[in-house]
Design a protein around this motif. Structure first.
Motif, PDB file in Angstrom:
ATOM      1  N   SER A 218      -3.230 -12.790  12.250  1.00 43.23           N
ATOM      2  CA  SER A 218      -3.575 -11.495  11.667  1.00 43.23           C
ATOM      3  C   SER A 218      -2.493 -11.008  10.709  1.00 43.23           C
ATOM      4  O   SER A 218      -2.789 -10.333   9.707  1.00 43.23           O
ATOM      5  N   THR A 219      -1.241 -11.372  10.984  1.00 42.99           N
ATOM      6  CA  THR A 219      -0.137 -11.015  10.086  1.00 42.99           C
ATOM      7  C   THR A 219      -0.041 -11.985   8.919  1.00 42.99           C
ATOM      8  O   THR A 219       0.234 -11.583   7.780  1.00 42.99           O
ATOM      9  N   VAL A 220      -0.279 -13.253   9.191  1.00 44.97           N
ATOM     10  CA  VAL A 220      -0.188 -14.278   8.146  1.00 44.97           C
ATOM     11  C   VAL A 220      -1.156 -13.992   7.004  1.00 44.97           C
ATOM     12  O   VAL A 220      -0.859 -14.257   5.835  1.00 44.97           O
ATOM     13  N   ARG A 221      -2.311 -13.441   7.326  1.00 44.08           N
ATOM     14  CA  ARG A 221      -3.335 -13.204   6.302  1.00 44.08           C
ATOM     15  C   ARG A 221      -2.827 -12.336   5.149  1.00 44.08           C
ATOM     16  O   ARG A 221      -3.263 -12.505   4.016  1.00 44.08           O
ATOM     17  N   SER A 222      -1.902 -11.430   5.446  1.00 36.60           N
ATOM     18  CA  SER A 222      -1.440 -10.531   4.386  1.00 36.60           C
ATOM     19  C   SER A 222       0.043 -10.222   4.545  1.00 36.60           C
ATOM     20  O   SER A 222       0.456  -9.062   4.410  1.00 36.60           O
ATOM     21  N   LEU A 223       0.858 -11.244   4.822  1.00 40.58           N
ATOM     22  CA  LEU A 223       2.283 -11.005   5.031  1.00 40.58           C
ATOM     23  C   LEU A 223       2.953 -10.524   3.743  1.00 40.58           C
ATOM     24  O   LEU A 223       2.908 -11.185   2.705  1.00 40.58           O
ATOM     25  N   ALA A 225       6.644  -8.836   3.468  1.00 39.46           N
ATOM     26  CA  ALA A 225       7.748  -8.415   4.326  1.00 39.46           C
ATOM     27  C   ALA A 225       9.090  -8.538   3.614  1.00 39.46           C
ATOM     28  O   ALA A 225       9.265  -9.336   2.698  1.00 39.46           O
ATOM     29  N   GLY A 226      10.041  -7.732   4.081  1.00 41.50           N
ATOM     30  CA  GLY A 226      11.387  -7.735   3.527  1.00 41.50           C
ATOM     31  C   GLY A 226      12.074  -6.443   3.896  1.00 41.50           C
ATOM     32  O   GLY A 226      11.866  -5.901   4.982  1.00 41.50           O
ATOM     33  N   TYR A 227      12.897  -5.932   2.989  1.00 42.29           N
ATOM     34  CA  TYR A 227      13.594  -4.662   3.203  1.00 42.29           C
ATOM     35  C   TYR A 227      12.777  -3.571   2.525  1.00 42.29           C
ATOM     36  O   TYR A 227      12.667  -3.528   1.305  1.00 42.29           O
ATOM     37  N   VAL A 228      12.205  -2.680   3.336  1.00 38.41           N
ATOM     38  CA  VAL A 228      11.263  -1.687   2.815  1.00 38.41           C
ATOM     39  C   VAL A 228      11.993  -0.414   2.387  1.00 38.41           C
ATOM     40  O   VAL A 228      12.846   0.105   3.119  1.00 38.41           O
ATOM     41  N   PHE A 229      11.626   0.079   1.212  1.00 42.11           N
ATOM     42  CA  PHE A 229      12.155   1.333   0.683  1.00 42.11           C
ATOM     43  C   PHE A 229      11.037   2.357   0.544  1.00 42.11           C
ATOM     44  O   PHE A 229       9.907   2.015   0.202  1.00 42.11           O
ATOM     45  N   ASP A 230      11.386   3.616   0.763  1.00 39.11           N
ATOM     46  CA  ASP A 230      10.556   4.757   0.367  1.00 39.11           C
ATOM     47  C   ASP A 230      11.387   5.536  -0.633  1.00 39.11           C
ATOM     48  O   ASP A 230      12.458   6.044  -0.288  1.00 39.11           O
ATOM     49  N   ASP A 231      10.926   5.635  -1.858  1.00 42.11           N
ATOM     50  CA  ASP A 231      11.768   6.217  -2.900  1.00 42.11           C
ATOM     51  C   ASP A 231      10.932   7.017  -3.880  1.00 42.11           C
ATOM     52  O   ASP A 231       9.699   6.925  -3.912  1.00 42.11           O
ATOM     53  N   VAL A 298      -2.548  -3.071   2.186  1.00 45.45           N
ATOM     54  CA  VAL A 298      -1.594  -3.944   2.878  1.00 45.45           C
ATOM     55  C   VAL A 298      -0.270  -3.192   3.019  1.00 45.45           C
ATOM     56  O   VAL A 298       0.315  -2.775   2.016  1.00 45.45           O
ATOM     57  N   LYS A 299       0.191  -3.022   4.245  1.00 45.71           N
ATOM     58  CA  LYS A 299       1.417  -2.288   4.491  1.00 45.71           C
ATOM     59  C   LYS A 299       2.610  -3.239   4.559  1.00 45.71           C
ATOM     60  O   LYS A 299       2.565  -4.251   5.265  1.00 45.71           O
ATOM     61  N   PRO A 300       3.678  -2.929   3.835  1.00 44.16           N
ATOM     62  CA  PRO A 300       4.873  -3.792   3.881  1.00 44.16           C
ATOM     63  C   PRO A 300       5.541  -3.737   5.246  1.00 44.16           C
ATOM     64  O   PRO A 300       5.565  -2.693   5.903  1.00 44.16           O
ATOM     65  N   ILE A 301       6.074  -4.881   5.667  1.00 47.97           N
ATOM     66  CA  ILE A 301       6.747  -4.994   6.960  1.00 47.97           C
ATOM     67  C   ILE A 301       8.255  -5.020   6.735  1.00 47.97           C
ATOM     68  O   ILE A 301       8.753  -5.797   5.918  1.00 47.97           O
ATOM     69  N   ASN A 302       8.955  -4.149   7.451  1.00 45.81           N
ATOM     70  CA  ASN A 302      10.412  -4.144   7.375  1.00 45.81           C
ATOM     71  C   ASN A 302      10.947  -5.272   8.255  1.00 45.81           C
ATOM     72  O   ASN A 302      10.809  -5.235   9.477  1.00 45.81           O
ATOM     73  N   LEU A 303      11.517  -6.270   7.634  1.00 48.19           N
ATOM     74  CA  LEU A 303      11.897  -7.488   8.343  1.00 48.19           C
ATOM     75  C   LEU A 303      13.356  -7.424   8.797  1.00 48.19           C
ATOM     76  O   LEU A 303      14.275  -7.318   7.978  1.00 48.19           O
ATOM     77  N   ALA A 304      13.570  -7.460  10.096  1.00 49.09           N
ATOM     78  CA  ALA A 304      14.934  -7.442  10.651  1.00 49.09           C
ATOM     79  C   ALA A 304      15.722  -8.640  10.136  1.00 49.09           C
ATOM     80  O   ALA A 304      15.200  -9.747  10.027  1.00 49.09           O
ATOM     81  N   GLY A 305      16.983  -8.389   9.811  1.00 52.83           N
ATOM     82  CA  GLY A 305      17.841  -9.476   9.351  1.00 52.83           C
ATOM     83  C   GLY A 305      17.886  -9.636   7.849  1.00 52.83           C
ATOM     84  O   GLY A 305      18.563 -10.528   7.338  1.00 52.83           O
TER      85      GLY A 305
END
Length: 349
Positions: A218-223, A225-231, A298-305
């Motif tokens: 379900s995540t792979v379909r629309s991955l 991801a990275g460091y998410v900003f709200d600006d 599609v919502k961006p995923i904040n990826l740890a690391g």
């Protein structure tokens, strides 16, 4: 007579000392007033993000379905990519095994040392048991003859440079991103994931593979991801990321992932590739992709690391879990970080 002159000079000097702060205070009041007026005007011009619309104002999910099924749509594109590739490099993704991760590394023509260090470290296939990663460096053209001559030798030697036909420029990064997306859909469509990353990053490739292999479908379909900003947009004409109201009138951007390092599933990359020609060009590639993702719900995923705003050094305890870190333009630091990562991983195992 001399005393009169001295008294006059003292009086004149004293008068100047009174005038200067007065003038300065008036100037400050005038500037503050103008800023308030300007801000008031600007605020009236800005549109709340809840009213977000961006050309083309169409249903992107329906567009994706129509084109995926039939290969056509009655809607006319507004952003046809105007460039091609100097050499398309069609064979980069040839493999007997399925490619899990394709690195699309954005680089400047003259960054020879950075590219070589990356070849020796986190894209080097000798460190992995299976033949499941590939990489390509995304470049544009340069007018520097000596760099072009050396670049030709590098291309012939490593066969991993995808060069586009426009002249390189920071504010044309969106063209580099679009060119990379078009290339990987055409020449590496069976790769499961794509990482778009700048050439001044350290990447722990094995950590990324572990993360990707553990994702639910379900995540792979629309991955995305990275460091998410709200600006919010920068409205000052002298600011680095200045955005005039005429180009983007809304008071904030959709949540976006720093273009320095972002993870995408190939399924999502293919959706982006379909949607891009129907999306008005935007000079910042991270915002451009975020606009399309937002319209696709599609919502961006904040990826740890993922460390974008600071460099995670070897001495930092966060290094042991870092998947990617910015500010590794120094190639000696990059090599040291990679070899330290390999050594500590062996020790942990």
């Amino acid at each position: 007579m001399i005393m009169k002159v001295l008294r006059y000079r003292r009086l004149k000097a004293g008068t100047m000392f009174l005038i200067i702060p007065t003038v300065f205070a008036l100037m400050m009041i005038y500037m503050i007033h103008n800023q308030k007026v300007s801000k008031s005007v600007n605020d009236k011009r800005e549109i709340p993000f809840r009213m977000f619309r961006y050309p083309l104002d169409i249903n992107f999910r329906e567009l994706i379905i129509d084109i995926s099924k039939t290969g056509q749509t009655p809607v006319k594109p507004i952003n046809v990519y105007p460039y091609t590739y100097v050499k398309p490099k069609e064979n980069i993704c040839e493999s007997k095994e399925e490619i899990t991760l394709l690195f699309m590394i954005k680089s400047a023509p003259g960054n020879f040392d950075q590219r070589q260090a990356i070849r020796e470290t986190w894209t080097n296939r000798k460190y992995f048991k299976q033949d499941i990663i590939r990489h390509a460096f995304l470049l544009a053209r340069t007018t520097n003859i000596s760099i072009n001559d050396r670049l030709s030798l590098e291309e012939d030697m490593y066969d991993d440079i995808v060069q586009m036909t426009y002249v390189d420029n920071y504010y044309r990064n969106t063209y580099k991103t679009i060119g990379g997306i078009n290339w990987c859909v055409k020449y590496c469509p069976k790769a499961k994931f794509v990482m778009m990353v700048d050439d001044d990053f350290y990447v722990a490739t094995d950590f990324l593979l572990e993360y990707l292999n553990g994702l639910p479908y379900s995540t792979v379909r629309s991955l995305f991801a990275g460091y998410v900003f709200d600006d919010i947009p920068q409205r000052g004409p002298t600011q680095k990321w200045y955005m005039p109201f005429e180009d983007y009138p809304f008071d904030k951007y959709p949540p976006f992932i720093s273009a320095g390092a972002l993870m995408l599933s190939m399924e999502f990359v293919k959706k982006l590739q379909i949607a891009i020609p129907f999306t008005k060009q935007f000079k910042f590639d991270d915002i451009f992709l975020a606009i399309i993702a937002y319209k696709l719900d599609v919502k961006p995923i904040n990826l740890a690391g993922f460390h974008i705003t600071k460099r995670v050094s070897l001495e930092d305890e966060q290094f042991d879990s870092a998947k990617a870190s910015h500010f590794y333009a120094n190639t000696n630091d990059l090599r040291m970080a990679w070899y330290y990562h390999l050594k500590t991983k062996i020790y942990r195992n």
